[in-house]
Design a protein around this motif. Structure first.
Motif, PDB file in Angstrom:
ATOM      1  N   ARG A 117       0.865  -1.194   0.000  1.00 11.58           N
ATOM      2  CA  ARG A 117       0.000   0.000   0.000  1.00 11.58           C
ATOM      3  C   ARG A 117       0.894   1.234   0.000  1.00 11.58           C
ATOM      4  O   ARG A 117       1.116   1.875   1.025  1.00 11.58           O
ATOM      5  N   VAL A 118       1.427   1.565  -1.172  1.00 11.54           N
ATOM      6  CA  VAL A 118       2.444   2.606  -1.293  1.00 11.54           C
ATOM      7  C   VAL A 118       2.037   3.613  -2.359  1.00 11.54           C
ATOM      8  O   VAL A 118       1.607   3.238  -3.459  1.00 11.54           O
ATOM      9  N   ILE A 119       2.181   4.886  -2.021  1.00  7.42           N
ATOM     10  CA  ILE A 119       2.044   5.953  -3.008  1.00  7.42           C
ATOM     11  C   ILE A 119       3.354   6.731  -3.055  1.00  7.42           C
ATOM     12  O   ILE A 119       4.197   6.629  -2.149  1.00  7.42           O
ATOM     13  N   LEU A 129       8.914  -2.119  -7.117  1.00  7.84           N
ATOM     14  CA  LEU A 129       7.830  -1.996  -6.152  1.00  7.84           C
ATOM     15  C   LEU A 129       6.627  -1.328  -6.807  1.00  7.84           C
ATOM     16  O   LEU A 129       6.749  -0.231  -7.361  1.00  7.84           O
ATOM     17  N   PRO A 130       5.442  -1.929  -6.728  1.00  6.85           N
ATOM     18  CA  PRO A 130       4.264  -1.277  -7.307  1.00  6.85           C
ATOM     19  C   PRO A 130       3.900   0.001  -6.554  1.00  6.85           C
ATOM     20  O   PRO A 130       3.908   0.045  -5.325  1.00  6.85           O
ATOM     21  N   ILE A 131       3.588   1.041  -7.304  1.00  7.25           N
ATOM     22  CA  ILE A 131       3.125   2.312  -6.763  1.00  7.25           C
ATOM     23  C   ILE A 131       1.635   2.430  -7.081  1.00  7.25           C
ATOM     24  O   ILE A 131       1.229   2.276  -8.236  1.00  7.25           O
ATOM     25  N   HIS A 132       0.821   2.717  -6.066  1.00  2.41           N
ATOM     26  CA  HIS A 132      -0.634   2.688  -6.245  1.00  2.41           C
ATOM     27  C   HIS A 132      -1.238   4.066  -6.484  1.00  2.41           C
ATOM     28  O   HIS A 132      -2.461   4.180  -6.637  1.00  2.41           O
ATOM     29  N   GLY A 133      -0.436   5.080  -6.533  1.00  2.95           N
ATOM     30  CA  GLY A 133      -0.926   6.422  -6.819  1.00  2.95           C
ATOM     31  C   GLY A 133       0.214   7.403  -6.683  1.00  2.95           C
ATOM     32  O   GLY A 133       1.227   7.128  -6.031  1.00  2.95           O
ATOM     33  N   VAL A 134       0.064   8.542  -7.334  1.00  5.81           N
ATOM     34  CA  VAL A 134       1.096   9.579  -7.308  1.00  5.81           C
ATOM     35  C   VAL A 134       0.440  10.906  -6.961  1.00  5.81           C
ATOM     36  O   VAL A 134      -0.616  11.255  -7.506  1.00  5.81           O
ATOM     37  N   VAL A 135       1.095  11.641  -6.053  1.00  8.44           N
ATOM     38  CA  VAL A 135       0.678  12.997  -5.729  1.00  8.44           C
ATOM     39  C   VAL A 135       1.788  13.933  -6.187  1.00  8.44           C
ATOM     40  O   VAL A 135       2.919  13.863  -5.690  1.00  8.44           O
TER      41      VAL A 135
END
Length: 320
Positions: free
Chosen positions: A151-153, A185-191
């Motif tokens: 659970r990483v952004i 590593l999968p990234i689940h969103g970007v800000v």
């Protein structure tokens, strides 16, 4: 004039944001963008852990881990500072934001990396391989700390915004590229906070600003190293395949807001989800300030990011 409000942090940092990070409050009636000097005057408590090296011998290859209250495992935000990819700027100015995000339930991994303009060997490809190594090190962190590597952004400011967007697309690097890894590593969103989104167009601009640094960090002009631009520029990597949220000041003179509008249009047409929050009186630095005008927007964004993540305690990505 703005002033910094600094409260005692002992025992209170995990209770309320106002007690664990400095606030900045406008003391005049003039709506004007925050200055660099005002941003770096903000203070933050130190991380609970010493700086953690993430897998290299260079002194810049480290990160600062901050944990929120509770047992976890906590969703994690990889924070990437800006500063024109240059050695003159480091992670210091994003520490208040890292601490503030803990109050929203996020662990934060604020990373340093090798940059250009010094003796640290930054640029192509090391600036980008460092950021990738730091991201993949989250799997190691999850073995020792209550963070959830599934659970990483990624959250990036300015040039760090480019790096955060690139992290989300890193799985698409060609196999013969020095930036390729088999299991990123999968990234689940970007800000993106005042994010640079198109390297090829951004390099053309005032030479006294960040624009001139694009050729240095990429290692050449587009006509000479086109393959590098296609591997690094977020606009060339669309669709990224993850949700993207942006906060941008209407008076940002370093990354003009119209560049983001162009990127967002291309990203949406490519199938990506893109949301833009605009600070009508903000500039390049307001977007990084906790409890500044854009803080409420960031809270909304982070709550939305949580909704898009896998369920808490889901299967963690396998380590290599």
């Amino acid at each position: 004039m703005q002033r910094v409000m600094w409260a005692s942090i002992a025992g209170l940092c995990l209770v309320a944001l106002s007690a664990c990070v400095a606030k900045w409050e406008r003391q005049d009636d003039v709506d004007r963008p925050m200055s660099w000097g005002e941003l770096i005057a903000l203070k933050a408590p130190p991380p609970q852990r010493d700086a953690l090296p993430y897998g290299g011998n260079a002194p810049q290859q480290y990160g600062e881990l901050r944990l929120p209250a509770g047992r976890g495992p906590h969703p994690l935000a990889i924070l990437i500072h800006g500063g024109c990819w240059g050695a003159a700027y480091d992670i210091g100015y994003m520490r208040p934001l890292a601490a503030a995000m803990n109050t929203l339930g996020f662990a934060t991994w604020l990373i340093e990396y090798r940059r250009v303009g010094g003796n640290d060997g930054g640029g192509w490809p090391t600036t980008f391989t460092d950021v990738g190594l730091a991201a993949d090190y989250v799997r190691v962190l999850a073995d020792y700390y209550p963070v959830d590597a599934s659970r990483v952004i990624a959250v990036g400011h300015s040039a760090g915004g480019q790096l955060a967007l690139w992290l989300a697309a890193r799985r698409r690097m060609p196999e013969d590229s020095p930036l390729h890894v088999d299991d990123p590593l999968p990234i689940h969103g970007v800000v993106g906070l005042a994010a640079i989104t198109d390297l090829e167009s951004y390099r053309i601009g005032p030479r006294e600003s960040c624009h001139r640094m694009v050729d240095e960090v990429v290692g050449g002009e587009p006509e000479h190293v086109p393959g590098r631009y296609s591997q690094l520029s977020p606009s060339a990597l669309l669709p990224l395949g993850v949700a993207q949220w942006f906060i941008h000041g209407a008076y940002d003179s370093i990354v003009p807001p119209e560049t983001l509008a162009l990127y967002a249009d291309r990203a949406r047409r490519a199938g990506d989800s893109v949301v833009i929050h605009t600070d009508p009186a903000g500039g390049h630095f307001d977007v990084v300030a906790p409890q500044g005008p854009t803080w409420d927007s960031l809270v909304v964004i982070l709550n939305n990011a949580l909704l898009r993540m896998p369920p808490a305690g889901g299967v963690r990505p396998t380590s290599r």
